[in-house]
Design a protein around this motif. Structure first.
Motif, short mmCIF file in Angstrom:
data_model
loop_
_atom_site.label_atom_id
_atom_site.label_comp_id
_atom_site.label_asym_id
_atom_site.label_seq_id
_atom_site.Cartn_x
_atom_site.Cartn_y
_atom_site.Cartn_z
N UNK A 46 -6.86 -6.23 -8.81
CA UNK A 46 -5.76 -6.79 -8.17
C UNK A 46 -5.32 -5.19 -7.13
N UNK A 47 -4.99 -4.42 -8.94
CA UNK A 47 -3.78 -3.29 -8.22
C UNK A 47 -4.50 -2.45 -6.94
N UNK A 51 -3.49 -1.38 -3.27
CA UNK A 51 -3.72 0.21 -3.10
C UNK A 51 -4.41 0.07 -1.51
N UNK A 52 -5.74 -0.18 -1.89
CA UNK A 52 -6.25 0.83 -0.43
C UNK A 52 -5.58 -0.42 0.49
N UNK A 53 -5.00 -1.64 -0.21
CA UNK A 53 -4.85 -2.24 1.67
C UNK A 53 -3.49 -2.30 2.48
N UNK A 54 -2.44 -1.93 1.27
CA UNK A 54 -1.65 -1.43 1.91
C UNK A 54 -1.85 0.23 3.08
N UNK A 55 -2.92 0.69 1.93
CA UNK A 55 -2.15 2.48 3.11
C UNK A 55 -3.17 1.79 4.03
N UNK A 56 -4.50 0.88 4.52
CA UNK A 56 -5.36 0.74 5.94
C UNK A 56 -3.81 -0.09 6.74
N UNK A 57 -2.59 -1.34 5.77
CA UNK A 57 -2.18 -1.50 6.92
C UNK A 57 -1.21 -0.74 7.86
N UNK A 58 -0.50 -0.40 6.70
CA UNK A 58 0.31 1.14 6.92
C UNK A 58 -0.42 2.34 8.10
N UNK A 59 -1.96 2.26 8.35
CA UNK A 59 -2.16 3.42 8.21
C UNK A 59 -1.24 4.49 7.98
#
Length: 187
Positions: A46-47, A51-59
């Motif tokens: 989950x961590x 981390x990956x998803x936040x960087x991708x979603x926020x660009x």
């Protein structure tokens, strides 16, 4: 965003989706086969996925995100091996190296190759009895060479693909210019 950043962002999105899919699959399979390891897989997975998803979603840091994603993928697999040092868990270190090739860029692949080689050496010497019980000490050379060979191949394949893409783009522009000239000319 320019075309290069858009391409990297699309690959970042793909990697984040793959990470969630593989985490879900891992939880499902291990829930049946080895429920004890879920205490590591779920929080670590989950961590790493978040981390990956936040960087991708926020660009955020689009061009650096491949390095971040490769790092968290290795973090997940090394944590898995350290918690349960088994050969099958170790093999996923090389899977992470292969996953890095999605980017078709030498930096994430090279980083994954360095992680792969470093973790292979570390696991071999610190967990030899558990992970490699039937191997001799000199077999580390072959395991290390495997990491190096796969890394070289993936880098070469990405460079080949990049040159091919550039050639196709040039041909496309030439065709566009040629047809544009024909369209503008009068008969």
């Amino acid at each position: 965003m320019n075309n290069h950043r858009i391409l990297i962002h699309n690959r970042n999105q793909l990697m984040a989706k793959l990470m969630w899919f593989f985490l879900f699959l891992s939880i499902l399979v291990n829930g049946i086969v080895d429920p004890a390891i879920l205490v590591v897989i779920i929080p670590t997975g989950l961590f790493c996925c978040l981390v990956a998803s936040v960087f991708v979603a926020k660009k955020w840091l689009v061009t650096q995100t491949p390095v971040i994603i490769v790092t968290v993928i290795f973090l997940f697999f090394i944590t898995l091996v350290l918690f349960e040092p088994l050969l099958i868990n170790f093999v996923y270190i090389w899977f992470a190296l292969i996953l890095s090739s999605i980017y078709q860029q030498y930096k994430p692949i090279l980083l994954a190759g360095i992680y792969s080689l470093g973790f292979t050496i570390y696991i071999f010497y610190n967990y030899h009895a558990e992970v490699f019980p039937f191997t001799d000490q000199e077999d580390i050379v072959y395991l290390g060479l495997f990491s190096v060979f796969v890394t070289i191949f993936l880098i070469y394949a990405s460079k080949f693909n990049e040159k091919l893409q550039e050639k196709l783009q040039q041909e496309k522009m030439q065709q566009k210019n040629c047809f544009g000239n024909l369209k503008n000319s009068r008969w």
